[in-house]
Design a protein around this motif. Sequence first.
Motif, PDB file in Angstrom:
ATOM      1  N   LEU A  61     -14.548 -36.393  40.153  1.00 46.92           N
ATOM      2  CA  LEU A  61     -14.804 -35.246  41.032  1.00 46.92           C
ATOM      3  C   LEU A  61     -13.610 -34.973  41.942  1.00 46.92           C
ATOM      4  CD1 LEU A  61     -18.490 -35.866  42.124  1.00 46.92           C
ATOM      5  CD2 LEU A  61     -17.646 -33.949  40.802  1.00 46.92           C
ATOM      6  N   ILE A  62     -13.089 -36.056  42.561  1.00 48.03           N
ATOM      7  CA  ILE A  62     -12.003 -35.859  43.523  1.00 48.03           C
ATOM      8  C   ILE A  62     -10.730 -35.417  42.813  1.00 48.03           C
ATOM      9  CG2 ILE A  62     -10.460 -37.109  45.095  1.00 48.03           C
ATOM     10  CD1 ILE A  62     -12.943 -38.525  46.135  1.00 48.03           C
ATOM     11  N   SER A  63     -10.462 -35.998  41.624  1.00 48.79           N
ATOM     12  CA  SER A  63      -9.249 -35.562  40.922  1.00 48.79           C
ATOM     13  C   SER A  63      -9.398 -34.123  40.440  1.00 48.79           C
ATOM     14  CB  SER A  63      -8.936 -36.497  39.756  1.00 48.79           C
ATOM     15  OG  SER A  63     -10.014 -36.510  38.861  1.00 48.79           O
ATOM     16  N   GLY A  64     -10.617 -33.730  40.072  1.00 54.02           N
ATOM     17  CA  GLY A  64     -10.845 -32.328  39.699  1.00 54.02           C
ATOM     18  C   GLY A  64     -10.590 -31.404  40.864  1.00 54.02           C
ATOM     19  N   PHE A  65     -11.040 -31.831  42.032  1.00 56.89           N
ATOM     20  CA  PHE A  65     -10.822 -31.045  43.253  1.00 56.89           C
ATOM     21  C   PHE A  65      -9.320 -30.886  43.530  1.00 56.89           C
ATOM     22  CE2 PHE A  65     -10.693 -30.892  48.003  1.00 56.89           C
ATOM     23  CZ  PHE A  65     -11.323 -29.674  48.151  1.00 56.89           C
ATOM     24  N   GLY A  66      -8.593 -32.017  43.424  1.00 56.91           N
ATOM     25  CA  GLY A  66      -7.148 -31.961  43.675  1.00 56.91           C
ATOM     26  C   GLY A  66      -6.433 -31.085  42.665  1.00 56.91           C
ATOM     27  N   LEU A  67      -6.830 -31.220  41.386  1.00 48.15           N
ATOM     28  CA  LEU A  67      -6.223 -30.401  40.322  1.00 48.15           C
ATOM     29  C   LEU A  67      -6.465 -28.923  40.580  1.00 48.15           C
ATOM     30  CD1 LEU A  67      -4.961 -30.353  37.416  1.00 48.15           C
ATOM     31  CD2 LEU A  67      -7.286 -30.350  36.580  1.00 48.15           C
ATOM     32  N   GLY A  68      -7.710 -28.600  40.928  1.00 52.92           N
ATOM     33  CA  GLY A  68      -8.055 -27.201  41.188  1.00 52.92           C
ATOM     34  C   GLY A  68      -7.273 -26.638  42.359  1.00 52.92           C
ATOM     35  N   LEU A  69      -7.142 -27.445  43.424  1.00 52.26           N
ATOM     36  CA  LEU A  69      -6.410 -26.958  44.596  1.00 52.26           C
ATOM     37  C   LEU A  69      -4.940 -26.711  44.271  1.00 52.26           C
ATOM     38  CD1 LEU A  69      -7.669 -28.856  47.745  1.00 52.26           C
ATOM     39  CD2 LEU A  69      -8.170 -26.554  47.006  1.00 52.26           C
ATOM     40  N   THR A  70      -4.357 -27.612  43.436  1.00 55.25           N
ATOM     41  CA  THR A  70      -2.957 -27.414  43.053  1.00 55.25           C
ATOM     42  C   THR A  70      -2.786 -26.096  42.318  1.00 55.25           C
ATOM     43  OG1 THR A  70      -2.931 -29.789  42.723  1.00 55.25           O
ATOM     44  CG2 THR A  70      -1.007 -28.587  41.996  1.00 55.25           C
ATOM     45  N   VAL A  71      -3.689 -25.842  41.350  1.00 54.84           N
ATOM     46  CA  VAL A  71      -3.581 -24.601  40.580  1.00 54.84           C
ATOM     47  C   VAL A  71      -3.858 -23.395  41.485  1.00 54.84           C
ATOM     48  CG1 VAL A  71      -4.513 -23.334  38.632  1.00 54.84           C
ATOM     49  CG2 VAL A  71      -4.120 -25.752  38.441  1.00 54.84           C
ATOM     50  N   ASP A  72      -4.815 -23.544  42.412  1.00 55.26           N
ATOM     51  CA  ASP A  72      -5.128 -22.469  43.364  1.00 55.26           C
ATOM     52  C   ASP A  72      -3.910 -22.096  44.187  1.00 55.26           C
ATOM     53  OD1 ASP A  72      -7.743 -21.647  43.034  1.00 55.26           O
ATOM     54  OD2 ASP A  72      -8.511 -23.451  43.983  1.00 55.26           O
ATOM     55  N   MET A  73      -3.172 -23.107  44.585  1.00 57.99           N
ATOM     56  CA  MET A  73      -1.988 -22.873  45.395  1.00 57.99           C
ATOM     57  C   MET A  73      -0.999 -21.995  44.629  1.00 57.99           C
ATOM     58  SD  MET A  73       0.573 -25.733  46.813  1.00 57.99           S
ATOM     59  CE  MET A  73       1.547 -25.860  45.334  1.00 57.99           C
ATOM     60  N   PHE A  74      -0.823 -22.301  43.334  1.00 62.56           N
ATOM     61  CA  PHE A  74       0.138 -21.535  42.552  1.00 62.56           C
ATOM     62  C   PHE A  74      -0.376 -20.139  42.222  1.00 62.56           C
ATOM     63  CE2 PHE A  74       2.089 -25.642  41.699  1.00 62.56           C
ATOM     64  CZ  PHE A  74       3.416 -25.299  41.729  1.00 62.56           C
ATOM     65  N   MET A  75      -1.696 -19.999  42.058  1.00 60.64           N
ATOM     66  CA  MET A  75      -2.228 -18.726  41.578  1.00 60.64           C
ATOM     67  C   MET A  75      -2.850 -17.882  42.673  1.00 60.64           C
ATOM     68  SD  MET A  75      -3.755 -20.007  37.978  1.00 60.64           S
ATOM     69  CE  MET A  75      -4.371 -18.439  37.430  1.00 60.64           C
ATOM     70  N   ASN A  76      -2.782 -18.307  43.925  1.00 56.65           N
ATOM     71  CA  ASN A  76      -3.303 -17.536  45.049  1.00 56.65           C
ATOM     72  C   ASN A  76      -4.787 -17.226  44.921  1.00 56.65           C
ATOM     73  OD1 ASN A  76      -1.145 -16.934  46.912  1.00 56.65           O
ATOM     74  ND2 ASN A  76      -0.182 -15.961  45.162  1.00 56.65           N
ATOM     75  N   THR A  77      -5.564 -18.146  44.311  1.00 53.54           N
ATOM     76  CA  THR A  77      -6.984 -17.855  44.132  1.00 53.54           C
ATOM     77  C   THR A  77      -7.836 -18.502  45.213  1.00 53.54           C
ATOM     78  OG1 THR A  77      -6.833 -19.537  42.434  1.00 53.54           O
ATOM     79  CG2 THR A  77      -7.162 -17.280  41.709  1.00 53.54           C
ATOM     80  N   GLY A  78      -7.225 -19.253  46.106  1.00 58.67           N
ATOM     81  CA  GLY A  78      -7.893 -19.753  47.297  1.00 58.67           C
ATOM     82  C   GLY A  78      -9.172 -20.534  47.098  1.00 58.67           C
ATOM     83  N   GLY A  79      -9.274 -21.407  46.096  1.00 58.57           N
ATOM     84  CA  GLY A  79     -10.430 -22.287  45.991  1.00 58.57           C
ATOM     85  C   GLY A  79     -11.321 -22.039  44.791  1.00 58.57           C
TER      86      GLY A  79
END
Lengths: 183, 326
Positions: free
Chosen positions: A61-79
Amino acid sequence: MSIYLRNFLRFLALVGIQVLLLNKLSLRWWTSPSGFPTFTPFVYPLFILLLPISTPIWFVLISGFGLGLTVDMFMNTGGIHAAACVFMAFARMAVLKPILPRKIYEYKNLSPSVKTMNWTPFMTYATILLFLHHLAYLLLDIWSLKAPLYLVIKLLASLVTSLLFVALYSLLFSNSINTQYKD
Amino acid sequence: MVKLIQLIRQYWNIILFFLLEFICFRLIVNSNNIQGSDLLNSSNAIAGFFYEKQNDVVGYFQLKSANKDLLAENTRLHNELSQLKYTDTLQNVTAKIPIVVFDSVKAPKDTTLLAKADSPAAKPVIVQDLRPYGNPKVVGYASYSYIAARVINNSVVADRNNFITINRGTADGIEKDMAVVSGEGIVGRVAYVSKHYASVISVLSSRNVSTQIAGGNIGITNWSNNSPDFVTMSQVDIRTKVRKGDTAYTTSYSVYPENIPVGVVVSVDTYKVNNSLNLRLRLSNNFRNLKYVYVVKNLLGSEKRDLEKATAAKEKAALEASKKPK
């Protein structure tokens, strides 16, 4: 290579492929000709799919959260990606349990992959989880059910291309595909 | 107490799942505010660095078309400039440097030259001095200045808000909410800034733009049909004569400078219910293919904002004073 280093490198590689290559696909006009919705294949959830089977759920769960946040940062999707990834990570064990032939604790440090599971079970596992991820992502992004057909077309286009890239990744990055899991 | 701890341990994964989803939803809600979080976007140093490196490589393959676009824009600007240079009326002229006018009423009184011309030995001298004379006075100032930037990341795929990352930041004088345009038309406005990079929320998003069609008829343009090539201009007066092929421009009410092209009308729908027209516009910018953009700095913007703020505050105070029981 230790299993931690391998997964860390896989994280970097998948985010790199996603952000620097696949996100640019939708900018080519031929990917969405004349009114076809623009779509992106998502290959980065493969990191969660390929985590070792015996990984505790809280870590997934936590690694999924971190992965998602990293991609969010690059794609400006905010979460949005983080939410979809956490959802997918939560569903992972529930999907994996019926597909694997033996008890979970018998797989020591093995990853669910083409090598350990064979093609059909692995692709079924990938299809179900990627479907959940894409559905969660698109519902959060569109945030309305006014155009269900649009949602379905976009979902299917993304899912089919994602699975193509997942299969391609499995072909490229697993040495000795023909070895099947034997007991 | 022991039972509670046992319960938490039993459902630990589900609790963690809901906790993480809650954090995600808070982030999503935050990002939809105008003042979003400044951390989780592509203007930060890491994302900007990778995007710029990628663009350095890929940019080489676009050099030819980029050159062609810049040449076309240069030609257009030269044409515009040649029209402005020989203008007669100096009213409503704005330019980057103060335009200076001289009194042309006074006749030249260069007596030495005249005397020289009178003497037969001297060669004929051109008496009329073509240089301006009289006291200079300023007619108009520029209200906008432009900062060029390179697009290092671009997206058209999101359904609500699409973002563009550019390689200019606060170090280059870029601030939040500045307008961004390109040679062809409007692009968006700056949403987040870091030191060297900025994220621009493009026209392909839920933000409205005030636009006008030929004849000064004003409408609101927003992106609703999920195609990166089209926008809808709504609330146009039903009496407006619009034809296919007309161009829509920005108005002075928006953050953009006036008369920047938005798009070309491709179809007109009449809504009898609220007496308005809905125009479908093909965007004049190709959003799949942005390479260079200009960030527009409004030199009078802060003055305008301050004035509006002061007026609003005064109005509010007056309203509260009128509400008070006497």
